[in-house]
Structures are given as C-alpha cells and as structure tokens.
Design a protein around this motif. Structure first.
Motif, PDB file in Angstrom:
ATOM      1  N   CYS A  20     -48.602 -15.384 -12.931  1.00  0.00           N
ATOM      2  CA  CYS A  20     -47.797 -16.354 -11.443  1.00  0.00           C
ATOM      3  C   CYS A  20     -48.630 -15.446 -10.492  1.00  0.00           C
ATOM      4  O   CYS A  20     -48.996 -14.839 -10.613  1.00  0.00           O
ATOM      5  N   ASP A  21     -48.579 -16.386  -9.599  1.00  0.00           N
ATOM      6  CA  ASP A  21     -48.521 -16.235  -8.228  1.00  0.00           C
ATOM      7  C   ASP A  21     -47.365 -15.100  -7.763  1.00  0.00           C
ATOM      8  O   ASP A  21     -47.801 -14.337  -6.948  1.00  0.00           O
ATOM      9  N   PHE A  22     -46.540 -15.682  -7.835  1.00  0.00           N
ATOM     10  CA  PHE A  22     -45.500 -14.679  -7.767  1.00  0.00           C
ATOM     11  C   PHE A  22     -43.525 -13.769  -8.711  1.00  0.00           C
ATOM     12  O   PHE A  22     -43.769 -15.042  -9.063  1.00  0.00           O
ATOM     13  N   TYR A  74     -49.932 -13.068  -6.311  1.00  0.00           N
ATOM     14  CA  TYR A  74     -50.005 -12.638  -4.532  1.00  0.00           C
ATOM     15  C   TYR A  74     -48.681 -11.657  -4.302  1.00  0.00           C
ATOM     16  O   TYR A  74     -49.176 -10.808  -3.064  1.00  0.00           O
ATOM     17  N   ALA A  75     -48.304 -11.200  -4.963  1.00  0.00           N
ATOM     18  CA  ALA A  75     -47.121 -10.673  -4.259  1.00  0.00           C
ATOM     19  C   ALA A  75     -45.623 -10.615  -4.674  1.00  0.00           C
ATOM     20  O   ALA A  75     -45.869 -11.310  -6.124  1.00  0.00           O
ATOM     21  N   THR A 130     -50.343  -3.974  -4.923  1.00  0.00           N
ATOM     22  CA  THR A 130     -49.811  -6.258  -5.022  1.00  0.00           C
ATOM     23  C   THR A 130     -49.356  -6.029  -3.417  1.00  0.00           C
ATOM     24  O   THR A 130     -47.853  -4.771  -2.983  1.00  0.00           O
ATOM     25  N   PRO A 131     -49.067  -6.259  -2.435  1.00  0.00           N
ATOM     26  CA  PRO A 131     -48.359  -6.437  -1.518  1.00  0.00           C
ATOM     27  C   PRO A 131     -46.546  -6.879  -1.475  1.00  0.00           C
ATOM     28  O   PRO A 131     -46.344  -7.465  -2.814  1.00  0.00           O
ATOM     29  N   HIS A 181     -48.846 -19.220   2.084  1.00  0.00           N
ATOM     30  CA  HIS A 181     -49.837 -19.753   1.660  1.00  0.00           C
ATOM     31  C   HIS A 181     -51.040 -19.229   2.774  1.00  0.00           C
ATOM     32  O   HIS A 181     -52.118 -18.626   2.919  1.00  0.00           O
ATOM     33  N   ASN A 182     -50.384 -17.988   3.695  1.00  0.00           N
ATOM     34  CA  ASN A 182     -51.081 -17.396   4.199  1.00  0.00           C
ATOM     35  C   ASN A 182     -52.396 -15.857   3.253  1.00  0.00           C
ATOM     36  O   ASN A 182     -53.306 -15.594   3.467  1.00  0.00           O
ATOM     37  N   LEU A 183     -51.073 -15.612   1.915  1.00  0.00           N
ATOM     38  CA  LEU A 183     -51.653 -15.473   1.134  1.00  0.00           C
ATOM     39  C   LEU A 183     -52.512 -15.789   0.835  1.00  0.00           C
ATOM     40  O   LEU A 183     -53.566 -14.876  -0.259  1.00  0.00           O
ATOM     41  N   LYS A 184     -52.381 -16.802   0.345  1.00  0.00           N
ATOM     42  CA  LYS A 184     -52.988 -17.387  -0.709  1.00  0.00           C
ATOM     43  C   LYS A 184     -54.321 -18.020   0.143  1.00  0.00           C
ATOM     44  O   LYS A 184     -55.740 -17.829  -0.618  1.00  0.00           O
ATOM     45  N   ALA A 185     -54.463 -18.328   1.556  1.00  0.00           N
ATOM     46  CA  ALA A 185     -55.663 -17.632   2.704  1.00  0.00           C
ATOM     47  C   ALA A 185     -56.033 -16.721   2.145  1.00  0.00           C
ATOM     48  O   ALA A 185     -57.418 -15.916   3.300  1.00  0.00           O
TER      49      ALA A 185
END
Length: 643
Positions: A20-22, A74-75, A130-131, A181-185
């Motif tokens: 999962c992303d989050f 991501y987080a 992980t953030p 989107h910032n984390l994905k970048a």
C-alpha cells in the motif's frame, strides 16, 4: 454498496496489491461515512491515485498490528479518531468512561490515552525509515504548546511528544494530497512539507520558512509564565485565517515549531467532489458480529452541507480547527446524497439532520471576507450582530424544500447547532415558520449556555436578551401554527468568568420559567480553546485582564447543582452554595425560593435582595481574582461588558 478499503493482508491480496502507499491508522472503528475524517482522507487519497490501507484500533501494547499489512511505500498517517482520545475516555470531572460509541459494541478501552502519540511511537518502531504524519482533531488542537487538563500542566506540541515528521491541522484534503505527491516525487523531511498550507513541522532555524511569519512565546516561556501562555494563544488565534494569516513560529528548546498558514477552504465544486466519492456509508461488516458501531446511528441518515463557523464561541475549538470561514456544498450535491440515502434498505423516510458545525450557515457572514479574511479582533455575532452581517436563510430554506420533495423522504429534521442569534438577525419569518412547521420533532435544541451576561461575555455569546426574544418568537410561531413544541436550552456551568452569583441567578431564572434541565454540561477545558486558556491562566487572552475561575471541585459542584436545584440528591450542595453566597432569602415557601427548609433546620435571618458581598480573611471580596485589589478586575455586572 461500495467496496471498503483493505483492513488486512487478505483484503490487499484480493485487490491484487502486494503493497500500500499509505497506512492510515485511526483510534475509531472503520466507518466509511463522510462524517468521519478517516473515511474522507482515505477516499480523497484513493481518488488521487494512491493505495490506502486502514488500520483501525490496533493493539497498542506492541507494534505487531502495524506490520501485518507490510511497510507502506510512502508514509504512515495517524489520527486518534473523530474525537479527542482523552475526551473519549474521561468526563469533565476526570472520571473514566466505561463505553465508547466509536468502538464495536460500544466497548471502552480499545484505544489508548493520547492515542496520536502512542500510535506514532508504535509506527516509528514498526517502520524506522518510513515517514509518520499525524492529523485529525487530537493532533490539530495540540499543535502548539498547550494546557493539558488531565495532567494539569502545559505540554509541548504533540509533534514533539509523538516524534512524528509533521502534523496536518484543520480540514486536510488539500494538505494530504499535496503531501502525497511530494512524497511520490521523492521529497523527504522539511522539504516535503515546508510549502504546504495546513502543515506544522519542526525546523532548526527560521531561515528556510516558506511564508511570512510571526513568533509567539516559546514552550519554555508558556510553562514559566501564564501571561506568556495567554499571549501565545491570542497570537495563534489571530493568525487562524486563510486570507490574512501568517505562519506562526514557537520555539521548543533549540528547535522551532513552524505552523504554515491555514489551508484554503474547499470551493463548492471541490466539496461536491469530496462528498460524491464512493463511501459505503456504514461501518465495516466485520463489526456486525460484535454488535455494530453505535456512532453510526446519529449520522448514517444525516447530511453535512457546510463547514466552518463564524459564531466562534470561546469554549469551542471549531474556529481553531475548521476556521471561521463558511464553505458549503451545492444544492445538487446535497440532494444527490439524500436520494442515495432514500435507497438504503434501512431508511425509514427520516433524514435526521441537514447541518454541520452550525446548521443554518450557508455562506460567509459578509462579502468583506473573500478578499480580506475575517476581522482580526471582531466577531460576527458577538457581543451583538455586526452591522455588515448578511443574515439570510433563503438559500438554506430552498435546500430544505428540495430535500422534502425527494421521493421516499417523509421528514427532514434540523438538529445540529442552529444559531438562534443568527436567526434573530434575519427579520424575515419565512425560515422560522417552515423550521417550526416541518423540521422539528416536538422540540428544538439551542445553546444559550447561560443567562448571566457576565458569564456570556466570557463565553463569547450574545446577551441573554437575544435568547429571550428568540424564545418569545418561537412560542408565537408555534401558537400561530397550532403546534405545541418545546424549546430545550443547552446550559453550561463553571465556565471561566462565571461566579456562584451567576449560577444562583441562572437557578432563579429557571425556577421562574418553570424549567429544570435533565443534563448540564460542566465546563470541560479541552485543548485549543480560548476558554481553556482562561481556565488555566485566569487571564482573558482577548484583553489580558484577570478572570475569575471556579476551579475547586466544591465550587464546580455547587454551580452545577444550582442548575438542577430540584433534584433531591443535589439539595445538600445547593444548600451549601446558598449559605456560602449569603442567599438565605432563597430558602422558604415562596414561588421564588429554590429550597424549602427542612424540619429543625435553621437558616438565620434571610438576606435582603441580592447576595451579600462578604469579605474573606485577607480583606478581598469573594469572586475577585486572588491577589487583585482593583475594581476593574472584578467580573462585570450583568449587562455590562469590560471595554
């Protein structure tokens, strides 16, 4: 029914996910309904193209539940649930509650005290690299150094105690998507959040702050000085506006807590899009065997049509969390939701509420706000309605008429937070007439909170005369329509500024009108409100003048008991309060008396008129803040507000 988001590894595999992303962790049961922040944030992220898994009420004794679905890409996102975990667990008297409406079966104890902090620490142990980001009401209202009622001390920002990377405050749809989107970048740390409104983070210097900023007293200063604490709260409230608000910086030791300006409110089109997302509108089916989740009962067939509240009562955290600016959904969006509700197999034809923080607000209070924001040191409805206020219920009335016409809808109720003072500022009786005729179920609940203008001043509420006029108008309209419906006032005891004399005056008023409330809310000093700052400091942050505060359990019990003076179990407390205030004139057999003397009971010579102003051993009048000799610091008389 819409498909719920994954809550287990098996759910993820069923969707064909191996990650999962989050991971969204919440202190509530998983209820996929737009009245719950977890549901909105998860669906908004899903709509933006991200994979979200839900971890609801995990075991908080170790991190095993956190790792069950694997490390998120991501987080980890964390909230304590729809209400503060400490409020969920403790009454205003700090007694432990035994139930929890946001837990399957209504069972208490399924989330920890200070849930945001505990979950964040467990997430950090589970995924060290992980953030971790915190948000929701509990984090939002604790974003600065704050007075904690339960430990009776000033605590640092929850961002410090939790060890999270950053904090989202307020309504976070914009913030969370920008962050994603910032984390994905590939951005990390301060770079991922420094440009996002509605975020708070720690920095090692003030050189790289992306917005103009003001500084408020540091955490250490607020601990050492109550005056500095009051000043810090005033600065934080002054900047809580999306138009004119600046970033706020508060030093915590060698680091700086940076709160970026508030997020921009969602436009009508954006709100429509959020509420059109594919919510299941109920709790996860895994809870059925446990008895369901009680919290769904009040909201499943209710509709939220707005956000924000320009009423801004001092004891309410809405102004600090959602803001004072009003955002609203379109009629078409609300009607579509009503049509969906009408198709639900359990729907009986009754929409329980069409509201929000304040039901009858549909647009900003004046046109000035779009360009200039809300006024810094002025209120729209306090101490009286502003001359620029546009009090107009026509749009809301049109919406209610459309909802009444939806096939399958028998009745549409309005139950959440009607501002009677805003209704009184609207001279057109059309809305009032239809409200009484179509949208009340035998009684209308409103919140005058008190009848003493002294107490109301510190609450940020209008004069009691406004409520009296409203009560008369309500009775007149009911009589005109041939209806017998009641007005149920919410009342609060022991608010900062309210004295024992104020409580006695309230009891006398209730006796005179023949009403005794079944429930009374004792003031609860929750984080993030001006009233809590008054309670802790004894200072009004608006004026920096001293405020009388009832803090001892004895006086708090007296003020509360006086509002329910007829209850036999309250008699000893009421008697002690009348003796303390020198109000022996209220004991007897007359209509105005609060107590009848018991056989053999001696009260002495009844006092004449108002309460006697006795002095204590230090030569100070009772009710005057300790250590203060100046007349100007005494609570103002009824009807007179300090300048």
């Amino acid at each position: 029914m819409s498909q719920f988001l994954p809550i287990s590894r098996a759910d993820m595999e069923e969707r064909g996910w191996y990650y999962c992303d989050f991971l969204l962790v919440t202190g509530d049961a998983y209820i996929d309904h737009p009245s719950f922040g977890t549901a909105i944030i998860s669906r908004v992220l899903e709509d933006a193209g991200f994979r979200v898994a839900i971890l609801s009420q995990p075991d908080f004794t170790d991190e095993r539940d956190f790792t069950a679905m694997g490390r998120p890409r991501y987080a980890v996102l964390i909230n304590a649930g729809n209400i503060d975990s400490m409020v969920a667990h403790y009454t205003a008297a700090k007694k432990r509650r035994h139930d929890d409406a946001y837990t399957p079966g209504g069972v208490g104890g399924k989330r920890p005290d200070r849930a945001v902090t505990v979950y964040a620490m467990l997430a950090r142990r589970a995924f060290p690299d992980t953030p971790v980001y915190i948000g929701g009401l509990e984090a939002s209202l604790r974003r600065f150094a704050h007075y904690d009622y339960w430990s009776d001390q000033v605590m640092p920002s929850v961002l410090s105690s939790s060890g999270a990377d950053a904090l989202m405050y307020g309504m976070s749809e914009r913030s969370v998507v920008e962050l994603a989107h910032n984390l994905k970048a590939g951005l990390r740390g301060q770079q991922a959040v420094r440009d996002i409104r509605g975020m708070a983070y720690f920095a090692h210097s003030t050189e790289d702050i992306a917005f103009p900023f003001v500084e408020c007293p540091s955490y250490e200063q607020t601990v050492a000085s109550k005056e500095d604490y009051a000043r810090s709260v005033k600065i934080q409230y002054d900047q809580a506006d999306h138009v004119r608000g600046k970033a706020v910086v508060q030093a915590h030791g060698k680091r700086f807590l940076v709160q970026n300006p508030p997020s921009l409110p969602l436009t009508m089109q954006e709100m429509d899009k959020v509420y059109a997302l594919p919510f299941a509108r109920t709790y996860h089916p895994s809870y059925e065997a446990l008895g369901g989740v009680p919290a769904i009962q009040e909201v499943q067939f209710s509709i939220i049509h707005n956000r924000g509240c320009f009423g801004a009562c001092n004891f309410c955290a809405l102004a600090f969390h959602q803001g004072r600016y009003i955002s609203a959904r379109s009629h078409e969006s609300v009607v579509r939701e009503a049509e969906q509700i009408a198709q639900h197999p359990d729907f009986k034809g009754y929409i329980h509420d069409v509201g929000g923080p304040t039901a009858n607000f549909r647009f900003p209070s004046c046109k000035h706000q779009e360009k200039h924001g809300l006024c810094k040191d002025k209120r729209c409805l306090f101490p009286k309605a502003c001359g620029n206020l546009e009090a107009d219920h026509r749009d809301y009335l049109t919406l209610l008429r459309k909802l009444r016409a939806v096939p399958g809808v028998k009745k549409v109720f309005v139950r959440s937070g009607l501002r009677y003072d805003y209704m009184m500022a609207d001279n057109n009786d059309e809305f009032f007439l239809e409200l009484v005729k179509h949208h009340i179920s035998g009684q209308l609940k409103v919140a005058p909170e008190h009848m003493s203008d002294n107490a109301l001043y510190y609450m940020g509420k209008p004069s009691f005369s406004v409520y009296e006029k409203f009560r008369e108008r309500y009775a007149r309209i009911n009589q005109k329509l041939g209806k017998k419906q009641y007005l149920v006032p919410y009342l609060m005891s022991s608010h900062p500024g309210a004295t024992l004399d104020d409580a006695i005056a309230m009891a006398c008023y209730l006796n005179r009108v023949g009403y005794m409330p079944q429930q009374v809310q004792d003031f609860y000093p929750t984080p993030g409100t001006l009233s809590t700052a008054m309670y802790y400091t004894g200072i009004d942050p608006r004026t920096m003048k001293l405020v009388y505060v009832a803090k001892t359990p004895e006086e708090k019990a007296m003020q509360r008991a006086l509002l329910q003076w007829r209850r036999p179990d309250k008699r000893p407390i009421v008697a002690a309060a009348l003796r303390k205030a020198g109000r022996e004139d209220l004991v007897g057999f007359g209509k105005e008396c609060l107590l009848r003397p018991l056989p053999g009971e001696h009260w002495g010579k009844p006092a004449q008129g108002k309460s006697q102003k006795r002095k204590n051993g230090k030569g100070e009048h009772r009710g005057r803040p300790s250590g203060d000799k100046k007349r100007t610091s005494r609570p103002p008389k009824h009807g007179r507000h300090p300048k």
